[in-house]
Structures are given as structure tokens and as C-alpha cells.
Design a protein around this motif. Structure first.
Motif, PDB file in Angstrom:
ATOM      1  N   ASP A 154       0.837  -1.208   0.000  1.00  0.00           N
ATOM      2  CA  ASP A 154       0.000   0.000   0.000  1.00  0.00           C
ATOM      3  C   ASP A 154       0.871   1.257   0.000  1.00  0.00           C
ATOM      4  OD1 ASP A 154      -2.777  -1.060   0.315  1.00  0.00           O
ATOM      5  OD2 ASP A 154      -1.770  -2.064   1.984  1.00  0.00           O
ATOM      6  N   PHE A 155       2.024   1.173   0.692  1.00  0.00           N
ATOM      7  CA  PHE A 155       2.889   2.358   0.676  1.00  0.00           C
ATOM      8  C   PHE A 155       4.373   1.997   0.673  1.00  0.00           C
ATOM      9  CE2 PHE A 155       2.336   1.638   5.222  1.00  0.00           C
ATOM     10  CZ  PHE A 155       3.591   1.873   5.748  1.00  0.00           C
ATOM     11  N   VAL A 156       5.142   2.931   0.107  1.00  0.00           N
ATOM     12  CA  VAL A 156       6.603   2.824   0.062  1.00  0.00           C
ATOM     13  C   VAL A 156       7.120   4.148   0.599  1.00  0.00           C
ATOM     14  CG1 VAL A 156       8.609   2.641  -1.463  1.00  0.00           C
ATOM     15  CG2 VAL A 156       6.529   1.368  -2.008  1.00  0.00           C
ATOM     16  N   SER A 157       7.900   4.080   1.692  1.00  0.00           N
ATOM     17  CA  SER A 157       8.355   5.335   2.294  1.00  0.00           C
ATOM     18  C   SER A 157       9.862   5.252   2.518  1.00  0.00           C
ATOM     19  CB  SER A 157       7.597   5.535   3.609  1.00  0.00           C
ATOM     20  OG  SER A 157       8.131   6.618   4.294  1.00  0.00           O
ATOM     21  N   GLY A 158      10.600   6.287   2.121  1.00  0.00           N
ATOM     22  CA  GLY A 158      12.059   6.225   2.112  1.00  0.00           C
ATOM     23  C   GLY A 158      12.707   6.480   3.462  1.00  0.00           C
ATOM     24  N   THR A 159      14.026   6.601   3.435  1.00  0.00           N
ATOM     25  CA  THR A 159      14.803   6.687   4.681  1.00  0.00           C
ATOM     26  C   THR A 159      14.636   8.025   5.409  1.00  0.00           C
ATOM     27  OG1 THR A 159      16.667   7.386   3.335  1.00  0.00           O
ATOM     28  CG2 THR A 159      16.611   5.067   3.952  1.00  0.00           C
ATOM     29  N   GLN A 160      14.175   9.054   4.705  1.00  0.00           N
ATOM     30  CA  GLN A 160      14.046  10.355   5.384  1.00  0.00           C
ATOM     31  C   GLN A 160      12.577  10.761   5.571  1.00  0.00           C
ATOM     32  OE1 GLN A 160      16.553  13.491   3.924  1.00  0.00           O
ATOM     33  NE2 GLN A 160      18.385  12.233   3.967  1.00  0.00           N
ATOM     34  N   ASN A 161      11.676   9.783   5.566  1.00  0.00           N
ATOM     35  CA  ASN A 161      10.240  10.113   5.615  1.00  0.00           C
ATOM     36  C   ASN A 161       9.454   9.427   6.724  1.00  0.00           C
ATOM     37  OD1 ASN A 161       9.920  11.839   3.127  1.00  0.00           O
ATOM     38  ND2 ASN A 161      11.012  10.063   2.339  1.00  0.00           N
ATOM     39  N   ILE A 162      10.177   8.954   7.730  1.00  0.00           N
ATOM     40  CA  ILE A 162       9.495   8.243   8.817  1.00  0.00           C
ATOM     41  C   ILE A 162       8.425   9.119   9.474  1.00  0.00           C
ATOM     42  CG2 ILE A 162       9.926   7.454  11.195  1.00  0.00           C
ATOM     43  CD1 ILE A 162      12.456   6.168  10.120  1.00  0.00           C
ATOM     44  N   HIS A 163       8.744  10.412   9.612  1.00  0.00           N
ATOM     45  CA  HIS A 163       7.812  11.325  10.294  1.00  0.00           C
ATOM     46  C   HIS A 163       6.474  11.436   9.561  1.00  0.00           C
ATOM     47  CE1 HIS A 163       9.833  13.567   7.208  1.00  0.00           C
ATOM     48  NE2 HIS A 163       8.939  14.523   7.300  1.00  0.00           N
ATOM     49  N   LEU A 164       6.450  11.046   8.266  1.00  0.00           N
ATOM     50  CA  LEU A 164       5.202  11.162   7.498  1.00  0.00           C
ATOM     51  C   LEU A 164       4.273   9.960   7.688  1.00  0.00           C
ATOM     52  CD1 LEU A 164       6.609  12.471   4.082  1.00  0.00           C
ATOM     53  CD2 LEU A 164       5.557  13.792   5.919  1.00  0.00           C
ATOM     54  N   LEU A 165       4.760   8.922   8.391  1.00  0.00           N
ATOM     55  CA  LEU A 165       3.982   7.674   8.436  1.00  0.00           C
ATOM     56  C   LEU A 165       2.566   7.828   9.015  1.00  0.00           C
ATOM     57  CD1 LEU A 165       6.703   4.986   9.179  1.00  0.00           C
ATOM     58  CD2 LEU A 165       5.399   5.292   7.099  1.00  0.00           C
ATOM     59  N   PRO A 166       2.367   8.568  10.126  1.00  0.00           N
ATOM     60  CA  PRO A 166       0.988   8.698  10.627  1.00  0.00           C
ATOM     61  C   PRO A 166       0.044   9.270   9.554  1.00  0.00           C
ATOM     62  CG  PRO A 166       2.541   9.491  12.259  1.00  0.00           C
ATOM     63  CD  PRO A 166       3.329   9.238  11.018  1.00  0.00           C
ATOM     64  N   GLU A 167       0.547  10.276   8.831  1.00  0.00           N
ATOM     65  CA  GLU A 167      -0.270  10.891   7.781  1.00  0.00           C
ATOM     66  C   GLU A 167      -0.544   9.875   6.651  1.00  0.00           C
ATOM     67  OE1 GLU A 167       1.623  14.581   6.650  1.00  0.00           O
ATOM     68  OE2 GLU A 167       0.559  14.471   4.718  1.00  0.00           O
ATOM     69  N   ILE A 168       0.502   9.131   6.284  1.00  0.00           N
ATOM     70  CA  ILE A 168       0.343   8.126   5.210  1.00  0.00           C
ATOM     71  C   ILE A 168      -0.720   7.105   5.607  1.00  0.00           C
ATOM     72  CG2 ILE A 168       1.517   6.191   4.031  1.00  0.00           C
ATOM     73  CD1 ILE A 168       4.093   7.831   4.068  1.00  0.00           C
ATOM     74  N   ILE A 169      -0.647   6.614   6.847  1.00  0.00           N
ATOM     75  CA  ILE A 169      -1.586   5.563   7.291  1.00  0.00           C
ATOM     76  C   ILE A 169      -3.013   6.135   7.339  1.00  0.00           C
ATOM     77  CG2 ILE A 169      -2.145   3.895   9.130  1.00  0.00           C
ATOM     78  CD1 ILE A 169       0.641   3.453   7.777  1.00  0.00           C
ATOM     79  N   ASN A 170      -3.156   7.348   7.897  1.00  0.00           N
ATOM     80  CA  ASN A 170      -4.499   7.943   7.969  1.00  0.00           C
ATOM     81  C   ASN A 170      -5.092   8.137   6.581  1.00  0.00           C
ATOM     82  OD1 ASN A 170      -4.935   8.006  10.707  1.00  0.00           O
ATOM     83  ND2 ASN A 170      -3.796   9.932  10.980  1.00  0.00           N
ATOM     84  N   THR A 171      -4.263   8.553   5.634  1.00  0.00           N
ATOM     85  CA  THR A 171      -4.753   8.733   4.258  1.00  0.00           C
ATOM     86  C   THR A 171      -5.203   7.393   3.689  1.00  0.00           C
ATOM     87  OG1 THR A 171      -3.069  10.440   4.040  1.00  0.00           O
ATOM     88  CG2 THR A 171      -4.124   9.736   2.005  1.00  0.00           C
ATOM     89  N   LEU A 172      -4.404   6.347   3.943  1.00  0.00           N
ATOM     90  CA  LEU A 172      -4.738   5.027   3.393  1.00  0.00           C
ATOM     91  C   LEU A 172      -6.032   4.466   3.972  1.00  0.00           C
ATOM     92  CD1 LEU A 172      -1.246   3.326   3.262  1.00  0.00           C
ATOM     93  CD2 LEU A 172      -2.829   3.525   1.349  1.00  0.00           C
ATOM     94  N   ILE A 173      -6.279   4.786   5.249  1.00  0.00           N
ATOM     95  CA  ILE A 173      -7.511   4.282   5.865  1.00  0.00           C
ATOM     96  C   ILE A 173      -8.731   4.893   5.153  1.00  0.00           C
ATOM     97  CG2 ILE A 173      -8.890   4.369   8.010  1.00  0.00           C
ATOM     98  CD1 ILE A 173      -6.187   4.034   9.506  1.00  0.00           C
ATOM     99  N   LYS A 174      -8.586   6.172   4.764  1.00  0.00           N
ATOM    100  CA  LYS A 174      -9.708   6.849   4.086  1.00  0.00           C
ATOM    101  C   LYS A 174      -9.798   6.437   2.616  1.00  0.00           C
ATOM    102  CE  LYS A 174      -9.040  10.989   6.686  1.00  0.00           C
ATOM    103  NZ  LYS A 174      -7.934  11.821   6.352  1.00  0.00           N
ATOM    104  N   ASP A 175      -8.643   6.277   1.984  1.00  0.00           N
ATOM    105  CA  ASP A 175      -8.648   6.090   0.534  1.00  0.00           C
ATOM    106  C   ASP A 175      -7.488   5.163   0.158  1.00  0.00           C
ATOM    107  OD1 ASP A 175      -8.630   6.309  -2.154  1.00  0.00           O
ATOM    108  OD2 ASP A 175      -8.026   8.425  -2.249  1.00  0.00           O
ATOM    109  N   ARG A 176      -7.809   3.940  -0.302  1.00  0.00           N
ATOM    110  CA  ARG A 176      -6.759   2.961  -0.534  1.00  0.00           C
ATOM    111  C   ARG A 176      -6.068   3.168  -1.881  1.00  0.00           C
ATOM    112  NH1 ARG A 176      -6.860  -0.942   3.712  1.00  0.00           N
ATOM    113  NH2 ARG A 176      -5.200  -2.010   2.653  1.00  0.00           N
TER     114      ARG A 176
END
Ligand code: 5AD
Ligand code: SF4
Length: 448
Positions: free
Chosen positions: A100-122
Motif C-alpha cells: 500500500d505504501f513505500v516510504s524512504g529513509t528520510q520520511n518516517i515522520h510522514l507515516l501517521p499521515e500516510i496511514i491515515n490517508t490510506l484508511i480513508k482512501d486505498r
């Protein structure tokens, strides 16, 4: 709100282990609790490594298994982070349909936002931009599992471009955190009960170069040494070329700095070291080891070695063996050279066949095992101060502690010693651990 379950699997180095701790803490903020049971999870994250081909194979085979779980539970969110994710980016989605997602080495801080977005829209998400600012990456204090020791990132990235290595391409250029941020984080860790910190970075001894405030790695260690509550300081990894006299002297002067250095040598042949772009000659390396042992006789020295680098002749390999016989490391991590896309070494002639690399590796590892055991036997009957980390893996009635020189010691003891410093006598040496015995009463063996 019902807690959801997160399963994280970490591949590769301590940097990844620490990143996974940060991910777990960040996602607990949006209701995910970490689980060891992959079948119960609502979210699976693989924190990937791509330093050698073998590490990437492990990730792909695990993704094959995880893909089947998604067939049973279509709500399951699956993502990859870390070096292989950084390397492949959107290509990862094309290779592995379950992601569902691919996140790089400098983007860990974005994970909560990524997960919340995925819950709303896959819709599939990819985030692999480099920020080149550590404050944007939002690093925060996370105690290790044992809550006695913790990793602290002091810098990220690497500027060295060793010719075989993908790290500079996947972790970006070197950036150091300010000493103020680091000290504040360590003070928070002390409040959580942490006694030992391991300072993390790809090349810790070039710490401070981009800060232009006069700080360097030695001054950072000294500042951390002043923090009340911190009893032990470790660091990894350092580059032999940047190991200054000032830093070496710290092993004699700074009481809290542990007697262990991991100093990757990679090869004993000057010709190969040059092809690897390591920036030192083997004589310079050996001289530094001699000096460290002179000023800190208890120091343990560990290293990394690559065999079968392109063009490595039998003579070059023999020079590595001779160097190891001369230095006698406490232990080494040794690897067959693995060709990595985009590195300078990929273009070199003289590739060594896999079966020859394996022969070279096995011979070297046999010799190292002999040295490791001999080094451990030298410790028999000595008194060692341990920081007790928890129950022993071997037996529930035994405890496990670590010497300042980073050796594991198992000994009989009561669980209330966990988190304390105790003195034991080493009774038996093995290849991967030591056995110890408390000689005094329980109260008297506690050093502090
Ligand atoms: N092939 C084999 N070993 C490698 N390492 C890094 N890149 C490669 C590669 N392409 C080893 C080095 C390094 C350790 C972390 O991994 O020895 O110090
Ligand atoms: Fe890779 Fe060399 Fe940097 Fe270590 S110092 S991360 S081996 S480029």
C-alpha cells in the motif's frame, strides 16, 4: 477507540532498529500497538535493507508470505520503509502488488499521515523525497526494549562514497544534529531510566562538520559524559580515516566511554583499499589499533571485512588474512562482496566467482572464530563489571549483562539485579558469550 495492531520487521543495521523504534512510537500516537503476532496485525511494515543482495532477497521472500495474508484480510495495510524502499520507490509497487505504501529513509515522520490517508482512501502511496534536514525528520527519544539502554541518532547519511556501498545514495549526505538537541534527548532518556546510550551514525567521527559551531565528536562525547544518570556511552560506526588522536585519547580520558570500538577495516591490501576508496593505508589503520591498545589495554576491537572485491587477487586476500593474524580482532562481521547498482565498484573489472568468494569467506571466518574464542578465554578468571540487561536467552533462572567491552555474560542472579551494574568473575569462555559468577553477596556485588 479499539487499538489496532502493528507488526514491524526490521532488516539490517542498528540504524534501522532505531528507526523501527521511532516508527512504533509514532504510530502508537494514532492508535497502533506493536504486536509480535503477524496474523493479528492490521498494519505490517517491513523496514528494509539493501546493503547486500542477500538482504534484499530476505525482504522479497517475506513479502511473498505477507501477500497471502492480504488475500485473507483485504483491510490489511502493508508498507515498506528503509533503504530498499528508498532505492526502488514506485518500482516497488510494480514488483509487489500487495504493497500500500513505500516510504524512504528520510520520511518516517510522514507515516501517521500516510496511514491515515490510506484508511480513508486505498490509493498506493510513495514518499521518497530527501529533506536533508534532521529537524524536519522529527527525531525523538525512544528507549530500547530493555529500557536500560537506548540508541541516539547524532547524524545521518554519509559522504564517503566507498566504491562498493549504496548508503550515500540511499541515506543521503551527512547531516549532524545540534549538540543541544542530542543532549536534550539524552536527558529525556535518563528520566525514563536509561543508563547507557549508543550514539548512532554512518560515520560518527565526522560528526559536526556541517554545523560550523566548533563542535566535533570528541566534544560531544565529553558533553554527554557530564550528564548525570548516563553511566555508559557507546558509538557506532566510525571510519578509520577520521579517527583522530583526540578521539582515541577519549578512551583513556572519558570514564563513561565504553572500552569497545567497531572500526571497519574492509581489507588488508592497500591496493584493494584504494579501489574501495577508503582513504587510508593498512599501516595507518594498524598504527591506530596499536595506539588504542596502548592507551586502553582492555579495549575490544571489532571490524567489518569484505572478501572477493573485484580484482582481489590471492595475494591481496592473503594480506587480509595476515593483517587479521597480526591484529587479532575480538570479532568481525565478514561478507562476500555483493555488487550494488549505481556504485563505482559495479564498473570494475575482475569480478570474483561466487564459489571462490565463499571459499575465501569460510577460511577467514574459521580463523576469526579461533581468535574470538582465544580472546574470550583470556578473560577467564577476570573480574568484570556488567550492566545487567535482562533474562538470559539460555535459561530463565540466569541473567544477561554486558561488559564495557561489549561482551555478553550470562550468570545466575535474581531479577532485581536487572538495570544494575554488578561485578562478576568470568568462569568460562565460549565463542559468542561468557559465563560469569557472582562472588560476593548480592548486595555487595552491586557496583551502583
Ligand atoms: N558488499 C559486501 N559487503 C558490503 N558492505 C557494505 N557494502 C557492501 C557490499 N556491496 C559491508 C561493509 C560495511 C558493512 C556495514 O557492510 O563491510 O562496513
Ligand atoms: Fe558505506 Fe563507506 Fe559510508 Fe560506511 S563509510 S556507509 S561503507 S560509504
Amino acid at each position: 477507540m479499539k487499538n489496532k495492531c502493528l507488526y514491524i520487521q526490521t532488516f539490517g543495521c542498528q540504524m534501522n532498529v532505531h528507526d523501527s523504534e521511532q516508527i512504533s512510537a509514532l504510530l502508537s500516537g494514532i492508535g497502533y500497538q506493536q504486536t509480535d503476532n503477524i496474523k493479528l496485525s492490521d498494519l505490517i511494515i517491513l523496514n528494509t535493507c539493501s546493503i547486500r543482495e542477500k538482504a534484499t532477497h530476505k525482504v522479497y521472500s517475506q513479502l511473498g508470505r505477507i501477500g497471502k495474508l492480504k488475500e485473507q484480510n483485504p483491510e490489511l495495510i502493508i508498507g515498506v520503509v528503509g533503504c530498499l524502499a528508498q532505492h526502488l520507490g514506485t518500482k516497488f509497487h510494480r514488483k509487489e502488488d500487495c504493497l500500500d505504501f513505500v516510504s524512504g529513509t528520510q520520511n518516517i515522520h510522514l507515516l501517521p499521515e500516510i496511514i491515515n490517508t490510506l484508511i480513508k482512501d486505498r490509493k498506493k502511496i510513495t514518499e521518497i523525497d530527501f529533506h536533508n534536514s534532521l529537524s524536519a525528520m522529527n527525531i525523538f527519544a525512544t528507549p530500547g526494549k530493555d529500557r536500560i539502554s537506548a540508541f541516539v541518532t547524532i547524524m545521518q547519511g554519509c559522504n564517503n562514497f566507498c566504491s562498493y556501498c549504496v548508503v550515500p545514495y540511499l541515506r543521503g549526505r551527512e547531516i549532524s544534529r545540534t549538540s543541544k538537541d542530542i543532549i536534550e534527548e539524552i536527558i529525556k532518556l535518563v528520566d525514563l531510566g536509561i543508563k547507557e546510550v549508543t550514539l548512532l551514525g554512518q560515520n560518527v567521527n565526522s560528526y559536526g562538520k556541517n554545523l560550523n559551531d566548533g563542535s566535533n565528536f570528541t566534544s560531544l562525547i565529553k558533553k554527554i559524559g557530564e550528564i548525570f544518570g548516563i553511566k555508559r556511552i557507546r558509538f557506532t560506526t566510525s571510519h578509520p580515516r577520521d579517527l583522530s588522536l583526540e578521539l582515541m585519547n577519549c578512551f583513556a580520558e572519558e570514564e563513561k566511554l565504553c572500552s569497545h570500538i567497531h572500526l571497519p577495516v574492509q581489507s588488508g591490501s592497500n591496493r584493494v583499499l584504494e579501489l574501495m576508496n577508503r582513504g587510508y593505508k593498512i599501516e595507518e589503520y594498524t598504527k591506530k589499533i596499536d595506539y588504542l591498545r596502548k592507551i586502553s589495554p582492555q579495549i575490544s576491537i571489532t571490524s567489518d571485512i569484505i572478501v572477493g572485491f573485484p580484482g582481489e587477487t590471492v595475494k591481496d586476500y592473503q594480506e587480509t588474512i595476515d593483517m587479521m593474524e597480526k591484529i587479532r580482532f575480538d570479532s568481525t562481521f565478514s561478507f562476500k562482496y555483493s555488487e550494488r547498482e549505481g556504485t563505482a565498484a559495479q564498473k570494475l573489472e575482475g569480478k570474483i566467482p561466487e564459489d571462490e568468494k565463499l571459499i575465501r569467506l569460510e577460511k577467514l571466518q574459521m580463523m576469526q572464530n579461533k581468535h574470538t574464542l582465544e580472546k574470550n578465554i583470556e578473560l577467564e578468571r577476570s573480574l568484570q563489571e556488567l550492566l545487567v540487561e535482562g533474562e538470559s536467552k539460555n535459561s530463565k533462572s540466569d541473567l544477561m549483562g554486558r561488559t564495557s567491552s561489549n561482551k555478553i555474560v550470562n550468570f545466575r542472579g535474581e531479577p532485581d539485579l536487572i538495570g544494575k551494574f554488578v561485578e562478576v568473575e568470568i568462569s568460562k569462555a565460549y565463542l559468542h558469550s561468557l559465563k560469569g559468577k557472582i562472588k560476593k553477596s548480592k548486595e555487595a556485588c552491586i557496583v551502583y
